[in-house]
Design a protein around this motif. Sequence first.
Motif, mmCIF file in Angstrom:
data_model
loop_
_atom_site.group_PDB
_atom_site.id
_atom_site.type_symbol
_atom_site.label_atom_id
_atom_site.label_comp_id
_atom_site.label_asym_id
_atom_site.label_seq_id
_atom_site.Cartn_x
_atom_site.Cartn_y
_atom_site.Cartn_z
ATOM 1 N N TYR A 123 42.661 -54.360 0.799
ATOM 2 C CA TYR A 123 42.966 -53.507 -0.654
ATOM 3 C C TYR A 123 42.053 -53.667 -1.695
ATOM 4 O O TYR A 123 41.963 -52.975 -2.870
ATOM 5 C CB TYR A 123 44.464 -54.056 -1.020
ATOM 6 C CG TYR A 123 45.414 -53.185 -0.250
ATOM 7 C CD1 TYR A 123 45.865 -51.978 -0.195
ATOM 8 C CD2 TYR A 123 46.144 -54.346 0.617
ATOM 9 C CE1 TYR A 123 46.924 -51.571 0.755
ATOM 10 C CE2 TYR A 123 47.172 -53.745 1.497
ATOM 11 C CZ TYR A 123 47.438 -52.167 1.384
ATOM 12 O OH TYR A 123 48.227 -51.832 2.427
ATOM 13 N N ARG B 45 36.309 -50.995 -0.521
ATOM 14 C CA ARG B 45 36.135 -49.838 -0.977
ATOM 15 C C ARG B 45 36.403 -48.402 -0.363
ATOM 16 O O ARG B 45 36.977 -47.500 -0.844
ATOM 17 C CB ARG B 45 34.720 -49.491 -1.471
ATOM 18 C CG ARG B 45 34.207 -48.371 -2.164
ATOM 19 C CD ARG B 45 32.884 -48.256 -2.770
ATOM 20 N NE ARG B 45 32.401 -46.857 -3.176
ATOM 21 C CZ ARG B 45 32.058 -45.725 -2.534
ATOM 22 N NH1 ARG B 45 32.116 -45.921 -1.090
ATOM 23 N NH2 ARG B 45 31.914 -44.743 -3.171
ATOM 24 N N SER C 194 40.785 -49.424 1.568
ATOM 25 C CA SER C 194 41.632 -49.291 0.659
ATOM 26 C C SER C 194 42.343 -47.938 0.161
ATOM 27 O O SER C 194 43.654 -47.762 0.520
ATOM 28 C CB SER C 194 41.490 -49.972 -0.766
ATOM 29 O OG SER C 194 42.385 -49.909 -1.626
ATOM 30 N N PRO C 195 41.674 -46.764 -0.136
ATOM 31 C CA PRO C 195 41.963 -45.747 -0.212
ATOM 32 C C PRO C 195 42.658 -45.206 1.145
ATOM 33 O O PRO C 195 43.806 -44.404 1.268
ATOM 34 C CB PRO C 195 40.993 -44.618 -0.731
ATOM 35 C CG PRO C 195 39.933 -45.553 -0.486
ATOM 36 C CD PRO C 195 40.343 -47.001 -0.436
ATOM 37 N N GLY D 122 46.493 -43.950 1.764
ATOM 38 C CA GLY D 122 46.812 -42.653 2.037
ATOM 39 C C GLY D 122 47.260 -42.484 3.619
ATOM 40 O O GLY D 122 48.567 -41.617 3.601
ATOM 41 N N PHE E 84 44.677 -36.380 -1.437
ATOM 42 C CA PHE E 84 44.266 -37.767 -1.905
ATOM 43 C C PHE E 84 43.173 -38.215 -0.949
ATOM 44 O O PHE E 84 42.158 -38.782 -1.575
ATOM 45 C CB PHE E 84 45.447 -38.793 -1.840
ATOM 46 C CG PHE E 84 45.130 -39.974 -2.223
ATOM 47 C CD1 PHE E 84 45.033 -40.643 -3.487
ATOM 48 C CD2 PHE E 84 45.033 -41.018 -1.084
ATOM 49 C CE1 PHE E 84 44.647 -41.858 -3.603
ATOM 50 C CE2 PHE E 84 44.725 -42.195 -1.284
ATOM 51 C CZ PHE E 84 44.540 -42.864 -2.538
ATOM 52 N N LEU E 85 43.127 -38.404 0.283
ATOM 53 C CA LEU E 85 42.105 -39.001 1.268
ATOM 54 C C LEU E 85 40.872 -38.132 0.658
ATOM 55 O O LEU E 85 39.796 -38.869 0.972
ATOM 56 C CB LEU E 85 42.522 -38.794 2.674
ATOM 57 C CG LEU E 85 43.162 -39.894 3.308
ATOM 58 C CD1 LEU E 85 43.419 -39.762 4.511
ATOM 59 C CD2 LEU E 85 42.658 -41.236 2.887
ATOM 60 N N ALA F 9 39.736 -36.783 -1.611
ATOM 61 C CA ALA F 9 39.166 -36.818 -2.964
ATOM 62 C C ALA F 9 38.704 -38.330 -3.095
ATOM 63 O O ALA F 9 38.135 -38.812 -4.011
ATOM 64 C CB ALA F 9 40.366 -36.842 -4.098
ATOM 65 N N SER F 10 38.950 -38.988 -2.177
ATOM 66 C CA SER F 10 38.691 -40.621 -2.032
ATOM 67 C C SER F 10 37.496 -41.000 -1.487
ATOM 68 O O SER F 10 36.767 -40.249 -0.572
ATOM 69 C CB SER F 10 39.875 -41.403 -1.444
ATOM 70 O OG SER F 10 39.707 -41.329 -0.112
ATOM 71 N N PRO F 11 36.910 -42.318 -1.910
ATOM 72 C CA PRO F 11 35.520 -42.704 -1.110
ATOM 73 C C PRO F 11 35.617 -42.597 0.268
ATOM 74 O O PRO F 11 34.762 -42.761 1.221
ATOM 75 C CB PRO F 11 35.596 -43.963 -1.374
ATOM 76 C CG PRO F 11 36.110 -44.147 -2.878
ATOM 77 C CD PRO F 11 37.388 -43.325 -2.743
ATOM 78 N N PHE F 12 37.029 -42.600 0.942
ATOM 79 C CA PHE F 12 37.064 -42.649 2.444
ATOM 80 C C PHE F 12 36.293 -41.497 3.265
ATOM 81 O O PHE F 12 35.906 -41.431 4.343
ATOM 82 C CB PHE F 12 38.369 -42.411 3.007
ATOM 83 C CG PHE F 12 38.575 -42.537 4.346
ATOM 84 C CD1 PHE F 12 38.504 -43.790 5.089
ATOM 85 C CD2 PHE F 12 39.287 -41.450 5.061
ATOM 86 C CE1 PHE F 12 38.368 -43.623 6.450
ATOM 87 C CE2 PHE F 12 39.410 -41.183 6.591
ATOM 88 C CZ PHE F 12 39.176 -42.556 7.102
ATOM 89 N N ARG F 13 36.321 -40.302 2.319
ATOM 90 C CA ARG F 13 35.679 -39.185 2.859
ATOM 91 C C ARG F 13 34.043 -39.440 3.305
ATOM 92 O O ARG F 13 33.504 -38.492 4.209
ATOM 93 C CB ARG F 13 35.591 -37.958 1.788
ATOM 94 C CG ARG F 13 34.570 -38.194 0.619
ATOM 95 C CD ARG F 13 34.849 -36.992 -0.310
ATOM 96 N NE ARG F 13 34.005 -36.926 -1.335
ATOM 97 C CZ ARG F 13 34.315 -37.699 -2.672
ATOM 98 N NH1 ARG F 13 35.445 -38.426 -2.655
ATOM 99 N NH2 ARG F 13 33.317 -37.860 -3.674
#
Length: 416
Positions: free
Chosen positions: A221, A224, A227-228, A232, A401-402, A404-408
Amino acid sequence: MKGSKARDVFRLPGFLAFWSAETVSEFGTYITTLALQVMVVVTLQGGATDVGLLNASRWLPYLALGLIIGALVDRWRRKPLLVGTDLGRALLLGAIPTLWWLGWLSLPLLMVFVALFGVLTLLNDAASQSFVPRLVPAPFLLAANARLDQGASAAQTSGPAVAGALISAVGAPLAVLVDAASYLISAMVVWRIPVEEPRRAAAGPRPHLRREIGEGLAFVYRHRVLSPFAVGTHGWFLFNSMLTTVFVPFVLLELKLTPFEMGLALAAAGVTGLVGSLLATRIGRAWGAGGAVIACRALMPGAWAVIALAPAAGGAWTLAALAVGQGLYGLAMGASNANEMGYRQAVTPDALQARMNTTMRSLNRAMIVIGAPLGGWLADTLGYRPTFWIAIAGFVAVTLFLAASPFRHARHGDPA
């Protein structure tokens, strides 16, 4: 190492045997998953809420014990855990037909057995997902997980159809014996895998369970990207558990299909899941882990919308709609799973593998403990189709949500 293609991983020592054991047990698991739910609806005359409670009891151990077991598994060798938990699950499943034959089977007792089964599955999952990086070097993890998904998809292709036929022929309680046998086979195969596993150094720091749990939580968590993704995925499991809980009583009670017809529809997910897993490595390397997973998550609401719109008349058109919906869902799952697991394993140090996996899986399964009975209650209160649409809207929200997050930006090869 070079040439990390899916076809290369079977040449790695021990991986083919591990893949075989996982595929065999997956085949049995698909039979039991369907058989237990049919057992509630048909044998015990239950409804959607009862199916939800049974599903929740299976995953409750993840909520209660997941973080503790994750820390403990990181202390232990993983192969003996895999063998022991497979044997334990075989014994538990073998007891269910005996209880039914004696006339003692009831929903509360079945929930107890399923909860005990969940404890052993929790241990097995933590050990299994942490065992793969000990068999497979990091550059091969995406390909190895794609191969595991291909085996699971092959099992899913035949498992539900075989389950439907078995349930129709001998009844749901006896059908679970096939799964018991699959766990015995898995235990024997894994026991023979040659692997060197490190032990905790005797002169190292004294184990401290609370600190080790905290390290696992902090790694996931505070990361970077993980965590997202974790948050998600927790949301995805909440809504997915609502959908899968409602599906069985919807098909059997409202659409009036037989268990065998339902098995055929579910088998469509296995066929397309195999296709997705064959494409997973290529998609992951082209789009990155984040792009591949998000694209697959975006396909899933449409898949379940097709199921929600299935005609109530029954017959070929109803079965076709269910098969198309399950097929799209299986395709997305097959292409996504290897990218998810390959990325998670590659960016996690060996000493944290079990804690990373159980931290994420514990809260994922906690969402099932909430979502499964919630979905069942909503279906009994509002109806099956409105419940589908509520969960589909949730799928859309967590996908956005995913995205829009750094996970992309996550890509295979990111440093640990």
